[in-house]
Design a protein around this motif. Structure first.
Motif, PDB file in Angstrom:
ATOM      1  N   SER A  99       1.262  11.105 -10.694  1.00 52.62           N
ATOM      2  CA  SER A  99       0.320  12.221 -10.819  1.00 52.62           C
ATOM      3  C   SER A  99       1.034  13.565 -10.831  1.00 52.62           C
ATOM      4  O   SER A  99       0.546  14.535 -11.408  1.00 52.62           O
ATOM      5  CB  SER A  99      -0.706  12.180  -9.681  1.00 52.62           C
ATOM      6  N   GLU A 100       2.216  13.616 -10.187  1.00 50.18           N
ATOM      7  CA  GLU A 100       2.998  14.856 -10.149  1.00 50.18           C
ATOM      8  C   GLU A 100       4.035  14.915 -11.256  1.00 50.18           C
ATOM      9  O   GLU A 100       4.801  15.877 -11.340  1.00 50.18           O
ATOM     10  CB  GLU A 100       3.688  14.978  -8.783  1.00 50.18           C
ATOM     11  N   ASP A 101       4.069  13.868 -12.096  1.00 54.84           N
ATOM     12  CA  ASP A 101       5.015  13.772 -13.208  1.00 54.84           C
ATOM     13  C   ASP A 101       6.459  13.830 -12.713  1.00 54.84           C
ATOM     14  O   ASP A 101       7.319  14.451 -13.345  1.00 54.84           O
ATOM     15  CB  ASP A 101       4.750  14.891 -14.228  1.00 54.84           C
ATOM     16  N   THR A 102       6.713  13.181 -11.573  1.00 52.77           N
ATOM     17  CA  THR A 102       8.078  13.137 -11.018  1.00 52.77           C
ATOM     18  C   THR A 102       8.579  11.703 -10.875  1.00 52.77           C
ATOM     19  O   THR A 102       9.608  11.474 -10.245  1.00 52.77           O
ATOM     20  CB  THR A 102       8.114  13.824  -9.633  1.00 52.77           C
ATOM     21  N   CYS A 103       7.844  10.759 -11.433  1.00 54.66           N
ATOM     22  CA  CYS A 103       8.205   9.349 -11.283  1.00 54.66           C
ATOM     23  C   CYS A 103       9.384   8.997 -12.187  1.00 54.66           C
ATOM     24  O   CYS A 103       9.345   9.244 -13.397  1.00 54.66           O
ATOM     25  CB  CYS A 103       7.005   8.461 -11.626  1.00 54.66           C
TER      26      CYS A 103
ATOM     27  N   CYS B  92       0.832  -1.214   0.000  1.00 59.79           N
ATOM     28  CA  CYS B  92       0.000   0.000   0.000  1.00 59.79           C
ATOM     29  C   CYS B  92       0.861   1.256   0.000  1.00 59.79           C
ATOM     30  O   CYS B  92       0.604   2.202  -0.754  1.00 59.79           O
ATOM     31  CB  CYS B  92      -0.919   0.010   1.221  1.00 59.79           C
ATOM     32  N   ALA B  93       1.869   1.280   0.879  1.00 63.13           N
ATOM     33  CA  ALA B  93       2.760   2.439   0.959  1.00 63.13           C
ATOM     34  C   ALA B  93       3.487   2.658  -0.365  1.00 63.13           C
ATOM     35  O   ALA B  93       3.623   3.790  -0.839  1.00 63.13           O
ATOM     36  CB  ALA B  93       3.761   2.252   2.091  1.00 63.13           C
ATOM     37  N   ALA B  94       3.953   1.570  -0.982  1.00 62.85           N
ATOM     38  CA  ALA B  94       4.676   1.669  -2.247  1.00 62.85           C
ATOM     39  C   ALA B  94       3.764   2.124  -3.382  1.00 62.85           C
ATOM     40  O   ALA B  94       4.152   2.958  -4.214  1.00 62.85           O
ATOM     41  CB  ALA B  94       5.307   0.323  -2.586  1.00 62.85           C
ATOM     42  N   ALA B  95       2.554   1.579  -3.436  1.00 64.83           N
ATOM     43  CA  ALA B  95       1.607   1.942  -4.491  1.00 64.83           C
ATOM     44  C   ALA B  95       1.213   3.412  -4.381  1.00 64.83           C
ATOM     45  O   ALA B  95       1.131   4.126  -5.389  1.00 64.83           O
ATOM     46  CB  ALA B  95       0.368   1.059  -4.415  1.00 64.83           C
ATOM     47  N   PHE B  96       0.973   3.881  -3.151  1.00 64.76           N
ATOM     48  CA  PHE B  96       0.608   5.288  -2.971  1.00 64.76           C
ATOM     49  C   PHE B  96       1.736   6.202  -3.442  1.00 64.76           C
ATOM     50  O   PHE B  96       1.498   7.159  -4.182  1.00 64.76           O
ATOM     51  CB  PHE B  96       0.287   5.588  -1.505  1.00 64.76           C
ATOM     52  N   LYS B  97       2.958   5.918  -3.012  1.00 65.62           N
ATOM     53  CA  LYS B  97       4.092   6.767  -3.385  1.00 65.62           C
ATOM     54  C   LYS B  97       4.276   6.783  -4.901  1.00 65.62           C
ATOM     55  O   LYS B  97       4.516   7.839  -5.501  1.00 65.62           O
ATOM     56  CB  LYS B  97       5.368   6.281  -2.710  1.00 65.62           C
ATOM     57  N   THR B  98       4.147   5.613  -5.536  1.00 67.64           N
ATOM     58  CA  THR B  98       4.338   5.530  -6.980  1.00 67.64           C
ATOM     59  C   THR B  98       3.266   6.314  -7.727  1.00 67.64           C
ATOM     60  O   THR B  98       3.575   7.093  -8.640  1.00 67.64           O
ATOM     61  CB  THR B  98       4.315   4.057  -7.439  1.00 67.64           C
ATOM     62  N   VAL B  99       2.002   6.112  -7.337  1.00 65.96           N
ATOM     63  CA  VAL B  99       0.906   6.809  -8.004  1.00 65.96           C
ATOM     64  C   VAL B  99       0.997   8.313  -7.770  1.00 65.96           C
ATOM     65  O   VAL B  99       0.711   9.111  -8.668  1.00 65.96           O
ATOM     66  CB  VAL B  99      -0.451   6.251  -7.514  1.00 65.96           C
ATOM     67  N   LYS B 100       1.400   8.702  -6.573  1.00 61.69           N
ATOM     68  CA  LYS B 100       1.560  10.137  -6.268  1.00 61.69           C
ATOM     69  C   LYS B 100       2.616  10.763  -7.171  1.00 61.69           C
ATOM     70  O   LYS B 100       2.407  11.862  -7.717  1.00 61.69           O
ATOM     71  CB  LYS B 100       1.943  10.326  -4.801  1.00 61.69           C
ATOM     72  N   GLU B 101       3.742  10.082  -7.346  1.00 57.21           N
ATOM     73  CA  GLU B 101       4.793  10.612  -8.205  1.00 57.21           C
ATOM     74  C   GLU B 101       4.361  10.628  -9.669  1.00 57.21           C
ATOM     75  O   GLU B 101       4.727  11.531 -10.425  1.00 57.21           O
ATOM     76  CB  GLU B 101       6.078   9.803  -8.033  1.00 57.21           C
TER      77      GLU B 101
END
Length: 212
Positions: free
Chosen positions: A53-57, A42-51
């Motif tokens: 959405s911010e175009d910083t992944c 869950c923590a990993a999925a949230f961080k990945t999706v957040k990045e």
């Protein structure tokens, strides 16, 4: 016609977004299979999706597994503790149905409902906090509880979103079966995307407070 095949075309951007959510969803489900790793997933999925959405992944697989490993200890401990609490609440509810009735039943049912809501809401904040901020588990827990209370309408929305798959499976199994392919493909990563959008102003305030 040239615009049709332009990578900046909204259609291609939509396809790219769906493909990214699909990949995150697959990684999330695979890493949830041992069950005890659900918290880290869950923590990993949230961080990945957040990045995303911010175009910083900097790469979906790289970001996901880096976050998974970095937060494994904290997120797994939080998940296993929450699992014990939720199991105890389920047992209490079953005992309540067997041995209580009338007004006392109603009162105890409401109490269990409030406790269940608090537990799920704290988890909704806990894993994003673990994935986004460097802190001790106790501090994450305290912050998650405070955020649950301070941002109560947002907490209600997040809890409703995250219990939706379980609610469908329990109370509308036919609807759950019809939407099962959607959940397998992008359903859970889409929930994390909604979490990221809901939590963006909250995290911005926390970051400003930390920098001041």
């Amino acid at each position: 016609m040239k615009n049709l095949f332009n990578l900046d075309n909204p259609f291609f951007q939509l396809l790219t977004g769906l493909a990214n959510l699909f990949l995150v969803n697959v990684l999330f489900l695979l890493c949830c299979l041992p069950v005890f790793t659900i918290g880290a997933s869950c923590a990993a999925a949230f961080k990945t999706v957040k990045e995303i959405s911010e175009d910083t992944c900097g790469g979906i697989c790289k970001t996901f597994f880096a976050a998974f490993l970095a937060n494994f200890k904290q997120a797994t401990g939080a998940w296993l503790t929450a699992l014990v609490v939720l199991a105890a609440l389920v047992c209490d509810f079953l005992l309540l149905r067997l041995y209580f009735a009338g007004t006392l039943y109603t009162i105890l049912f409401v109490v269990l409902g409030v406790l269940a809501f608090l537990c799920i809401s704290v988890l909704c904040y806990m894993f994003p906090l673990i994935g986004h901020f460097e802190n001790k588990v106790k501090e994450h827990l305290f912050n998650a509880l405070i955020l649950t209370i301070v941002h109560f309408p947002r907490s209600l929305g997040m809890v409703a979103l995250h219990i939706l798959p379980l609610a469908l499976a329990l109370f509308a199994p036919q609807a759950f079966i019809y939407t099962l392919l959607l959940w397998v493909m992008t359903g859970f990563s889409f929930l994390f995307l909604l979490d990221a959008k809901l939590l963006a102003p909250v995290f911005e305030k926390l970051e400003n407070m930390a920098n001041n």
